[in-house]
Design an enzyme around this catalytic site. Structure first.
Site, PDB file in Angstrom:
ATOM      1  CG  ASN A 187      -8.185   1.547  11.020  1.00 17.23           C
ATOM      2  OD1 ASN A 187      -7.819   0.867  12.279  1.00 17.23           O
ATOM      3  ND2 ASN A 187      -7.354   2.883  10.863  1.00 17.23           N
ATOM      4  CG  ASN A 191     -10.157  -0.954   4.500  1.00 18.43           C
ATOM      5  OD1 ASN A 191     -10.036  -0.641   3.089  1.00 18.43           O
ATOM      6  ND2 ASN A 191      -9.972   0.030   5.606  1.00 18.43           N
ATOM      7  NE  ARG A 201      -9.174   4.094  14.072  1.00 13.64           N
ATOM      8  CZ  ARG A 201      -9.016   4.754  14.947  1.00 13.64           C
ATOM      9  NH1 ARG A 201      -9.929   4.562  16.209  1.00 13.64           N
ATOM     10  NH2 ARG A 201      -8.158   5.608  15.434  1.00 13.64           N
ATOM     11  CG  HIS A 224      -6.767   1.594  16.591  1.00 16.72           C
ATOM     12  ND1 HIS A 224      -5.855   2.609  17.230  1.00 16.72           N
ATOM     13  CD2 HIS A 224      -6.582   1.924  15.307  1.00 16.72           C
ATOM     14  CE1 HIS A 224      -5.662   3.518  16.279  1.00 16.72           C
ATOM     15  NE2 HIS A 224      -5.906   3.018  15.236  1.00 16.72           N
ATOM     16  CG  ASP A 277      -0.864   1.244  -4.093  1.00 22.44           C
ATOM     17  OD1 ASP A 277      -0.963   1.876  -3.171  1.00 22.44           O
ATOM     18  OD2 ASP A 277      -1.702   1.081  -4.883  1.00 22.44           O
ATOM     19  NE  ARG A 327      -3.398   9.804  16.795  1.00 22.56           N
ATOM     20  CZ  ARG A 327      -3.951   9.162  15.988  1.00 22.56           C
ATOM     21  NH1 ARG A 327      -4.852   8.169  16.316  1.00 22.56           N
ATOM     22  NH2 ARG A 327      -4.020   9.325  14.773  1.00 22.56           N
ATOM     23  NE  ARG A 359     -11.318   6.712  11.656  1.00 22.14           N
ATOM     24  CZ  ARG A 359     -11.099   7.078  12.927  1.00 22.14           C
ATOM     25  NH1 ARG A 359     -12.388   7.042  13.238  1.00 22.14           N
ATOM     26  NH2 ARG A 359     -10.221   7.204  13.668  1.00 22.14           N
ATOM     27  N   GLY A 364       0.831  -1.144   0.020  1.00 22.28           N
ATOM     28  CA  GLY A 364       0.179  -0.024  -0.052  1.00 22.28           C
ATOM     29  C   GLY A 364       0.993   1.330  -0.067  1.00 22.28           C
ATOM     30  CB  ALA A 365       2.479   2.993  -2.804  1.00 18.99           C
TER      31      ALA A 365
END
Ligand code: APR
Length: 318
Positions: free
Chosen positions: A129, A104, A97, A184, A36, A160, A91, A11-12
């Site tokens: 996600n 996904n 998510r 998550h 990708d 965070r 998202r 995944g780029a």
């Protein structure tokens, strides 16, 4: 100097390209592969990153490769020590998510099938996600031992939390230690009892309602960024977390990090992928590390486990 280490990032997009940059700049891997399905994108990013080497001073070669939906082109990941899966939609404002689950799941299933085929000895770090479910799905599809499939979430949520505490108290982030466990998502479990500022308990520095504000802000940390960006989701802090995990794997470091790992009896919880602290090395999760929690924190962790358990079982059908 050759290190013999190889990493792949699938995944780029924003998350994958920043993770690739961080991994390359560590100068720890001989090769970092970026793939990708968008033709030319991984090759273009790889070329661009390689041209930064004389300035940043690293020798890692970044290899970009377009892969087909049927798996053609995946030979390039052969021999990877670690594969970071970032493929999938991010998202949009207002989405949870969990809204990404079906779309996904199809993407992660396709990626996992090819990882199993072409990099059967890799440790897989999932970041797509909804994280807890996509990690479980990747393990189900690859059939890798559970310790070799883990998810990135706790490091990001903890970062965070730390950043929020440091900002609230106007102290350096290096003075703050925090921890988040659980899922998550809505059942994320920030752990105030493990939070300190210069060694002093957070509870001695802030009243309970202020601590709770920081907990809530941490739980909504991803949505806060999504709402500001309006298109796409966070990637600087997430990629820092994923790259750090890949590094601990490649270096066989034994670092204890908050990750999404298979839990088998710890905290009285079994048979589920859940955010816990774990010792990370070349085999993935060496062991889940169980630390004391308060009763409410333990109850919240068990609640999180039950919340994600059913959804993880359901992904098998997606
Ligand atoms: N194989 C490989 N790559 C794929 C596939 C696939 N089957 N399907 C989609 N992709 C690629 C897309 O072409 C895109 O380049 O995944 C990339 C996703 O990039 P972005 O849309 O920029 O999303 P990003 O911000 O990188 O987030 C990726 O991480 O945090 C999570 O929720 C987020 O699930 C999302 C993932």
């Amino acid at each position: 100097m050759s290190t013999g280490k190889k990493a792949t990032v699938v995944g780029a997009g924003f998350y994958g390209s920043t993770t690739t940059q961080r991994l390359a700049e560590y100068d720890l891997f001989d090769t970092v592969v970026l793939t990708d399905i968008i033709e030319g994108r991984p090759e273009g990013l790889a070329l661009d990153l390689n041209q930064s080497r004389p300035i940043e001073g690293f020798e890692t070669t970044v290899v970009g490769a377009t892969t087909g939906r049927s798996g053609d082109g995946y030979e390039v990941i052969e021999g990877s020590d670690v594969v970071v899966v970032t493929a999938g939609l991010p998202r949009k404002p207002g989405m949870s998510r969990m809204d990404l689950l079906e779309v996904n799941a199809k993407i992660v299933r396709q990626v996992a099938e090819n990882v199993a085929k072409y990099a059967p000895n890799a440790v897989v770090v999932v970041v797509s996600n909804p994280l807890d479910e996509m990690t479980a799905l990747a393990q189900q599809v690859t059939q890798f031992p559970r310790h070799r499939v883990l998810g990135q979430a706790g490091m990001l949520d903890t970062a965070r939390f730390t950043s929020n505490v440091a900002q609230a108290l106007a102290v350096p982030v290096s003075a703050v230690k925090t921890l988040t466990l659980g899922s998550h998502g809505d059942t994320m479990v920030p752990v105030p009892s493990r939070c300190t500022v210069n060694g002093a308990p957070l509870a001695d520095l802030l009243p309970p309602d202020k601590v709770e504000d920081l907990v809530v802000r941490t739980r909504n940390g991803g949505a806060e960024v999504v709402a500001l960006l309006k298109t796409g989701s966070a990637y600087y802090a997430p990629s820092a977390a994923a790259a750090r995990m890949a590094r601990a794997i490649a270096e066989d470091a034994g670092a204890v990090l908050p990750v999404c790992a298979w839990v088998d009896g710890e905290y009285g919880i079994s048979g589920v992928y859940l955010g816990v602290e774990a010792e990370i090395g070349a085999t993935g999760v060496r062991r889940v590390v169980e630390n004391p929690l308060t009763e409410p924190e333990l109850a919240a962790l068990r609640e999180a486990a039950e919340a994600v358990r059913a959804k993880q079982a359901d992904v098998a059908d997606l």
